[in-house]
Design an enzyme around this catalytic site. Structure first.
Site, mmCIF file in Angstrom:
data_model
loop_
_atom_site.group_PDB
_atom_site.id
_atom_site.type_symbol
_atom_site.label_atom_id
_atom_site.label_comp_id
_atom_site.label_asym_id
_atom_site.label_seq_id
_atom_site.Cartn_x
_atom_site.Cartn_y
_atom_site.Cartn_z
ATOM 1 N N PHE A 8 0.844 -1.192 0.000
ATOM 2 C CA PHE A 8 0.000 0.000 0.000
ATOM 3 C C PHE A 8 0.877 1.239 0.000
ATOM 4 O O PHE A 8 0.660 2.207 0.714
ATOM 5 C CB PHE A 8 -0.945 -0.039 1.216
ATOM 6 N N GLY A 140 6.650 1.141 -16.446
ATOM 7 C CA GLY A 140 5.439 1.743 -15.893
ATOM 8 C C GLY A 140 4.233 1.709 -16.804
ATOM 9 O O GLY A 140 3.678 0.643 -17.083
ATOM 10 N N LYS A 211 15.112 -4.956 -15.744
ATOM 11 C CA LYS A 211 14.040 -4.894 -16.748
ATOM 12 C C LYS A 211 14.457 -5.654 -18.012
ATOM 13 O O LYS A 211 13.642 -6.324 -18.643
ATOM 14 C CB LYS A 211 13.697 -3.444 -17.069
#
Lengths: 328, 162
Positions: A8, A140, A211
């Site tokens: 969160f 993203g 990545k």
């Protein structure tokens, strides 16, 4: 569709805000941060959880752990958006395994488990008849994984290269534009929240390298680890070097590159013409793909940020919803 | 290169056509009728630029046209690439670094711009290497990488098209 949300922080809260703001037919039945958890089969009050978090309080109850949420909550999809651990991928890896074993789909933004254990997790997902989606792990908001897996299906990719780290791109943009030193540009990036207190992960090219490993292992059929990536960061760059590049209408960018045929993975600062499509400003990411059928394509977009990364997670969730989950 | 062809109308055009067919660029054509030894043939000298690896194709096309190549001049260094180096360039013997490239014979450093901001802080240099082919340029970059590792320099290579 019912989801359990693990994590969160910036991404987790971005997802919660998007669910509150839009009619996505998503109900959160489990929620956990690093200190607490909540389970509610009727749906957790996300606005209240966001408010608690905003006051610096835990999002749930201290006696409910993330593992409890994974094992006990009633959900269709586990959304795992905790921070990346590049060494062991834990505790996220264990949580993902457990959810897959419970026949739950998994959507994650966490690079660790995908970079380290993709073949195992994929086999586990297949054996249990569920999806494992990870669009948010690379660049993203750019739907790169989806584009490569679905849109460009049938193409052979001969080369994939681009700007995979927004922090480095911001620093290099500022060094080129204002003649700042590396240290000055880094300080500015920190002030704006683009760089961590310890920027090693970004500026040494580790983030970009991981990545590349994800793309190599999950899209290009390679079997690589972080150690296979030839890696040079941007910490030694000088304003003089950027000026010398500019004198020839070029600039310097941190470029990650995969050449599957050569088995080569590389992250390094490269000299690149200013008019090249990969020369993007600020924290943007940009990736070029060279293919046999589609030719060359370039994707540009925001590589990080709360809402932008949430966009990639929600895209994966709705993909699963449209193909698999009955009802909402 | 120096070409020999039949002294008939249209022959010069026929000889030049293959050059554009392989993507070459004609820089100069020197046509001296009287120097030809045999009356039926014509000598022509052509200066041209060719994309890498196309010379063999061009020679084949000339043969098909009945044009014989008398002599091929020296290939000039046509492939150019630029890199940036950062580090203690002078203290690590810059002329030796340059010499490592020049010594190959197939590549040479043709331009060097050096910025030295202050004593003890790293300097930056832009270095242009010319070579006969792209493969030779790659070899030169490979040599420079080795040198950089030994001398603790940072090399910023160009992002080339694959």
């Amino acid at each position: 569709m019912r989801i359990a949300l693990l994590g969160f922080g910036s991404v987790g809260r971005g997802i919660a805000r998007a669910i509150l703001a839009k009619d996505l037919s998503i109900t959160v039945t489990g929620l956990a941060d690093s200190r607490s958890g909540l389970i509610d089969p009727d749906g957790i009050d996300l606005a209240a959880a966001l408010a608690r978090k905003g006051n610096g309080d835990p999002c749930g109850l201290p006696d409910t752990s993330p593992a409890d949420v994974v094992a006990k909550a009633d959900y269709d999809v586990l959304v795992e958006v905790t921070p990346t651990n590049v060494e062991t991928a834990e505790p996220a890896l264990g949580h993902i395994r457990e959810a897959l074993r419970r026949h739950k789909h998994v959507v994650t933004s966490n690079k660790g488990p995908i970079a380290i254990a993709y073949p195992e997790l994929r086999a586990l997902a297949e054996a249990n008849g569920v999806f494992l989606k990870y669009e948010a792990t690379v660049c993203g908001a750019i739907p790169l994984i989806h584009a490569l897996q679905e849109g460009l299906a049938g193409n052979t990719i001969s080369r994939l290269y681009g700007v995979f780290n927004g922090t480095c791109n911001y620093i290099l943009t500022r060094m080129a534009a204002e003649g700042l030193t590396y240290e000055q540009a880094l300080a500015e990036a920190r002030e704006l929240g683009y760089a961590e207190a310890d920027p090693t992960y970004d500026v040494e090219g580790i983030d970009a390298a991981i990545k590349l490993v994800i793309l190599a292992n999950t899209i290009l059929g390679m079997q690589t680890t972080l150690a296979d990536v030839e890696r040079t960061g941007i910490t030694l760059l000088t304003p003089d070097a950027l000026q010398l590049a500019e004198d020839q209408d070029c600039t310097i960018r941190l470029i990650g590159e995969i050449v599957p045929e050569a088995g080569a993975l590389r992250v390094s600062p490269r000299l690149i013409p200013e008019v090249h499509p990969l020369v993007v400003e600020g924290t943007l990411n940009a990736v070029s793909v060279e293919t046999d059928l589609a030719g060359e394509l370039t994707f540009i977009g925001k590589g990080a940020g709360s809402t932008e990364t949430a966009s990639a997670v929600i895209g994966d969730l709705l993909y699963i919803q449209s193909r698999h989950v009955q009802g909402s | 290169m120096k070409l020999e062809m039949k002294d008939q109308p249209g022959q010069l055009v026929a000889a030049l056509k293959p050059i554009s067919a392989v993507g070459g660029n004609i820089i100069a054509v020197i046509h001296q009728r009287e120097t030809s030894a045999a009356a039926e043939t014509l000598d022509v000298q052509i200066v041209l630029e060719l994309p890498e690896g196309r010379l063999d194709t061009l020679l084949e096309l000339f043969r098909e046209q009945g044009v014989s190549v008398v002599r091929i001049g020296e290939e000039r260094l046509l492939y150019e690439c630029t890199l940036i180096m950062i580090g203690h360039l002078m203290h690590t013997d810059l002329s030796d670094t340059v010499d490592q490239i020049d010594r190959t014979g197939s590549a040479e450093v043709t331009e060097l711009s050096l910025v030295m901001p202050a004593i003890d802080s790293p300097s930056s240099a832009r270095i242009t290497i010319r070579s006969t082919t792209r493969a030779e340029a790659k070899k030169a970059i490979g040599i420079l990488r080795g040198v950089a590792e030994r001398k603790d320099l940072l090399i910023i290579e160009p992002l080339e098209d694959a």
